[in-house]
Write a protein that holds these residues in place. Structure first.
Motif, PDB file in Angstrom:
ATOM      1  N   ARG A   1       0.865  -1.182   0.000  1.00 43.13           N
ATOM      2  CA  ARG A   1       0.000   0.000   0.000  1.00 43.13           C
ATOM      3  C   ARG A   1       0.902   1.232   0.000  1.00 43.13           C
ATOM      4  O   ARG A   1       1.859   1.300   0.793  1.00 43.13           O
ATOM      5  CB  ARG A   1      -0.882   0.021   1.250  1.00 43.13           C
ATOM      6  CG  ARG A   1      -1.687   1.310   1.315  1.00 43.13           C
ATOM      7  CD  ARG A   1      -2.659   1.333   2.466  1.00 43.13           C
ATOM      8  NE  ARG A   1      -2.009   1.592   3.739  1.00 43.13           N
ATOM      9  CZ  ARG A   1      -2.650   1.600   4.895  1.00 43.13           C
ATOM     10  NH1 ARG A   1      -3.945   1.330   4.929  1.00 43.13           N
ATOM     11  NH2 ARG A   1      -2.017   1.837   6.014  1.00 43.13           N
TER      12      ARG A   1
ATOM     13  N   ASP B   1       0.327   5.970   3.622  1.00 47.27           N
ATOM     14  CA  ASP B   1      -0.974   6.386   4.150  1.00 47.27           C
ATOM     15  C   ASP B   1      -0.729   7.213   5.404  1.00 47.27           C
ATOM     16  O   ASP B   1      -0.894   6.735   6.525  1.00 47.27           O
ATOM     17  CB  ASP B   1      -1.826   5.152   4.464  1.00 47.27           C
ATOM     18  CG  ASP B   1      -3.233   5.525   4.923  1.00 47.27           C
ATOM     19  OD1 ASP B   1      -3.576   6.719   4.890  1.00 47.27           O
ATOM     20  OD2 ASP B   1      -3.985   4.627   5.317  1.00 47.27           O
TER      21      ASP B   1
ATOM     22  N   ARG C   1      -4.485  13.609   3.407  1.00 46.14           N
ATOM     23  CA  ARG C   1      -4.221  12.223   3.828  1.00 46.14           C
ATOM     24  C   ARG C   1      -3.878  11.350   2.644  1.00 46.14           C
ATOM     25  O   ARG C   1      -4.333  11.594   1.525  1.00 46.14           O
ATOM     26  CB  ARG C   1      -5.495  11.620   4.444  1.00 46.14           C
ATOM     27  CG  ARG C   1      -5.589  11.648   5.923  1.00 46.14           C
ATOM     28  CD  ARG C   1      -6.622  10.623   6.390  1.00 46.14           C
ATOM     29  NE  ARG C   1      -6.121   9.253   6.250  1.00 46.14           N
ATOM     30  CZ  ARG C   1      -6.801   8.160   6.569  1.00 46.14           C
ATOM     31  NH1 ARG C   1      -8.020   8.279   7.039  1.00 46.14           N
ATOM     32  NH2 ARG C   1      -6.269   6.958   6.410  1.00 46.14           N
TER      33      ARG C   1
ATOM     34  N   GLU D   1     -12.434   2.925   0.551  1.00 40.78           N
ATOM     35  CA  GLU D   1     -12.530   3.430   1.921  1.00 40.78           C
ATOM     36  C   GLU D   1     -13.460   4.636   2.041  1.00 40.78           C
ATOM     37  O   GLU D   1     -13.692   5.117   3.139  1.00 40.78           O
ATOM     38  CB  GLU D   1     -11.137   3.842   2.426  1.00 40.78           C
ATOM     39  CG  GLU D   1     -10.134   2.702   2.382  1.00 40.78           C
ATOM     40  CD  GLU D   1      -8.796   3.065   2.988  1.00 40.78           C
ATOM     41  OE1 GLU D   1      -8.484   2.548   4.063  1.00 40.78           O
ATOM     42  OE2 GLU D   1      -8.062   3.853   2.358  1.00 40.78           O
TER      43      GLU D   1
ATOM     44  N   ASP E   1     -11.665   2.393   7.535  1.00 40.85           N
ATOM     45  CA  ASP E   1     -11.967   3.743   7.061  1.00 40.85           C
ATOM     46  C   ASP E   1     -13.330   3.811   6.391  1.00 40.85           C
ATOM     47  O   ASP E   1     -14.030   4.811   6.504  1.00 40.85           O
ATOM     48  CB  ASP E   1     -10.874   4.231   6.103  1.00 40.85           C
ATOM     49  CG  ASP E   1      -9.702   4.817   6.884  1.00 40.85           C
ATOM     50  OD1 ASP E   1      -9.958   5.574   7.831  1.00 40.85           O
ATOM     51  OD2 ASP E   1      -8.545   4.494   6.563  1.00 40.85           O
TER      52      ASP E   1
END
Ligand code: PEP
Ligand code: MG
Length: 759
Positions: free
Chosen positions: A515, A518, A541, A614, A638
């Motif tokens: 990923r 984040d 974010r 998310e 999320d």
């Protein structure tokens, strides 16, 4: 004797009519518990009343437990089986309480003698009034009929209890107790109730890391020879050797995050303003320990007032150094220079502090400034229990106090009795039995033979050992932010490559999903603080940060692509809000591939690119996203947070964070259907993926890939083994038709009536 549930409901109705005639409520509750226990042939029946303001249940009547427990035993929302029933607004029936993960042990009331446990919330609509609990010695004692009967009684009791003075009485009692004990009593009967951040049991002595000051340091025996500047020089040398050794050891064990993690310690140690000044104070007559504490205190003052977060972060390093220097000066055994056998109490901790203290063998953490999700995740990965408490509670724990910390429930026992120790040994062994890696079969199948993939969520490279032990079929989520968080600057492409390559190599050909970074929300980088956002969770974010900072993003992507050469790797983007976001990120991946081609550098050209689901906006365009992306991954933590607008770390609204909300069920269904329609792989990697109640639904809508905290793999595998897909599809169909939370809850409850299943 046979249970007489119908008679019971009638008798209770009669009792309640007495209540309406104005009888004493305490007496009435006592009669209710006696009547319920008698009719149901239960060994114990208890009533807890809920205080909305305190968010706490208090035992108000019991038949079968020690009467002295009335008014004394309290449970927070979610604590123990009863606290869970009231938080989740549903009955919980457990056949064997001693092996239940939610079981909460209270010393002295002899609850441990009872195995079967049935807790039913007393509700008025969705308002929590209290809980009705029955217990029996014999395991699996309560049946689905008992659950129904107890629910009927609870429904009747609700009106009566709500109507009258019991709640206000409870408040008055609390208020008079508070005024009698000013300042507010935060520790009751040697028990502190906090909030769990990283589970497990820790045993050890309290050690307040914030307490290094000239006043708080224990001074050596006044009759002993005073320490000389030469003694101090020797302590400095010994300290430097210990820290270099620690640095070597952590660099091996935590290669991804421990690079130069102790460098600030070494720099401060070499600083003449620091060590030189201490030596000078000793030469001019200050006692050694006092001299160290004085200078440490000065540094702490200067550092903590700095405007630069990077400097402020060094406060704990200076304190830690002060502790080491003091112990070495006092010639304490080397082993005592670390935190073995100690539970650290600190106001605030950073992920890097947690790493350092873990390397120094700390047993557990108590923090008093709230817990960021990264601190919780890193402590979990390192296997260190952590509990968050209030500042007042933390201040109330004396240094050196013997403690047992149940970080599963968020409870800290001060000076625990032998009985408490023995009970926790039992609970720990039960936990180990349920999480035994040896029970894992290589492949997971449903009862009807369908294959289901269990993959691991990886936070630190050290998690890989468990992933192998628990036979993970791959890495479904690598949270790449930790190497960023613990450094003083963005790691270079090369530094990142080394970490990602190690991850791929250690998975030995199994698929790995990286990923991209984040950060943001409550996961901040101290060296990147040029933004001060009023609403960080709605701000810069995750993928938004990466798209805004293309250089940083490209370096990470190149490192992922290179690490994936000759391997089965995928990259996914967090917090995708639109197809445009996804395409912009994908374009940058393609630019990176072109760059690597031009440089003749090897990489994985087959790297699949995925979108994390998310955000509600992504769900609305999931068809288009599924058409563009190679795969979709549901980040349920999320997704729930943003769909329901409930901060997942805010306890005030934790009761609204509902994975089974019809909107969430439908959203997940839409995502899976879109993936299947477009022939794209769909997986789930948030905490919901290991939620036993929701597993049949998830399988029923077609999900076949679960990425989880891998220690939960044996439980998830056992559950998958017990599911028949046809039944699961029917269940999913029914659940998708519900429009109300209460309907889903009632359905889940009815499905889980069988004793021994935590509904
Ligand atoms: C999620 O949101 O479900 C997820 C897996 O991401 P995070 O790291 O934010 O928990
Ligand atoms: Mg997430």
């Amino acid at each position: 004797m046979k249970k007489r549930n119908v008679d019971l409901v009638c008798d209770i109705a009669e009792l309640i009519s007495l209540a309406d005639a104005g009888r004493d409520r305490r007496e009435l509750l006592r009669k209710v518990v006696t009547s319920v226990a008698g009719h149901m042939q239960a060994d114990v029946c208890s009533i807890y009343i809920y205080d909305e303001e305190e968010q706490q249940l208090t035992l108000r009547a019991t038949q079968g437990l020690d009467q002295s427990a009335i008014g004394q035993v309290t449970l927070r929302l979610g604590e123990g089986i009863t606290g869970r029933a009231i938080r989740e607004l549903r009955p919980i029936c457990v056949g064997s309480a001693s092996t239940s993960a939610s079981y909460k042990f209270f010393p002295g009331i002899h609850e441990e003698d009872y195995e079967a446990f049935l807790a039913v919330p007393i509700l008025r609509g969705l308002r929590r009034i209290g809980a009705l609990v029955v217990q029996a010695r014999e395991a699996n004692y309560f049946t689905s009929n008992d659950v129904k009967a107890l629910r009927a009684i609870a429904a009747q009791l609700a009106t009566m209890i709500e109507n009258v003075q019991l709640l206000s009485e409870a408040r008055e009692e609390a208020a008079s107790a508070a005024t009698a004990a000013a300042p507010k009593k935060t520790i009751t009967d040697g028990i502190i109730r906090g909030r769990s951040a990283s589970t497990g049991t820790a045993r050890g002595q309290a050690y307040t890391l914030d307490s290094v000051s000239a006043d708080s340091c224990a001074l050596p025996d006044p009759n002993a020879e005073p320490h000389t500047a030469e003694d101090f020089e020797r302590a400095v040398e010994k300290t430097a050797e210990q820290i270099e050794q620690l640095q070597r050891q952590t660099s091996e064990e935590l290669a991804d995050v421990a690079v130069l993690i102790f460098s600030a310690h070494l720099l401060i140690l070499e600083d003449q303003q620091f060590t030189g000044r201490i030596a000078n104070l000793i030469r001019t007559g200050t006692e050694g320990v006092k001299a160290i504490a004085t200078v440490v205190h000065e540094y702490v003052e200067i550092f903590s007032k700095s405007k630069m977060p990077l400097i402020r972060e060094k406060v704990l390093d200076v304190k830690d150094l002060g502790n080491r220097l003091t112990r070495n000066l006092l010639n304490e055994e080397a082993s005592e220079c670390d935190y073995r056998g100690q539970i650290i109490i600190a106001h605030e901790l950073l992920p890097s502090d947690i790493l350092k203290l873990s390397a120094e063998n700390v047993e557990g953490f108590i923090v008093s400034s709230g817990v960021t999700s990264h601190n919780a995740i890193i402590s979990r990965s390192l296997g260190i229990p952590m509990v968050a408490v209030s500042r007042e509670q933390a201040d109330g724990i004396p240094d050196g106090e013997e403690m047992l910390m149940d970080a599963e429930q968020g409870i800290i026992y001060l000076r625990p009795s032998r009985e408490v120790h023995a009970k926790y040994e039992e609970l720990d062994s039960a936990w180990k039995m349920l999480h035994n890696a040896a029970d894992m079969k290589k492949k997971t199948r449903t009862r009807c033979g369908a294959r289901v993939g269990i993959h691991a969520n990886i936070n630190l490279l050290s998690d890989l050992k468990l992933a192998r032990e628990f036979k993970a079929e791959g890495v479904g989520l690598y949270r790449s932010e930790f190497p960023f968080i613990v450094r003083n600057d963005f790691p270079t492409e090369e530094e990142q490559y080394v970490i990602y390559k190690k991850l791929v190599d250690e998975m030995k050909g199994k698929p790995v999903t990286f990923r991209t970074l984040d950060i943001g929300g409550d996961k901040m980088l101290s060296y990147y603080s040029n933004v001060n956002e009023a609403n960080p969770f709605l701000g810069m974010r995750a993928i938004r940060f990466s798209l805004r900072n293309k250089d940083i993003f490209s370096q990470q992507l190149r490192a992922f692509l290179r690490a994936g050469a000759d391997a089965d790797t995928r990259i996914m983007f967090p917090l995708i809000s639109s197809v445009d976001d996804f395409c912009a990120a994908r374009d940058i991946v393609h630019e990176c591939m072109n760059g690597l081609d031009a440089e003749g550098v090897e990489y994985n050209p087959e790297t699949k690119l995925g979108a994390m689901m998310e955000l509600p906006s992504a769900v609305e365009v999931v068809d288009e996203l599924a058409a563009e992306a190679d795969f979709l991954s549901i980040g349920s933590n999320d997704l729930i947070q943003y769909m329901l607008a409930v901060d997942r770390t805010n306890e005030m609204v934790s009761n609204l964070y509902l994975a089974h909300h019809p909107a969430i069920l439908r959203a997940i269904h839409r995502i899976v259907t879109a993936g299947l329609t477009h022939g794209k792989d769909v997986s789930i990697c948030g905490d919901l993926s290991a939620d036993s109640r929701m597993l049949p639904f998830l399988l029923g809508i077609g999900l076949r890939k679960f990425s989880i905290d891998i220690v939960n793999a044996p439980t998830v595998q056992r559950l998958v083994n017990s599911v028949d897909l046809k039944e699961a599809e029917e269940i999913a169909g029914i659940m998708l038709d519900f429009g109300r939370v209460s309907e889903v809850e009632a359905f889940l409850l009815d499905r889980n009536l069988a004793p021994d299943v935590e509904a």
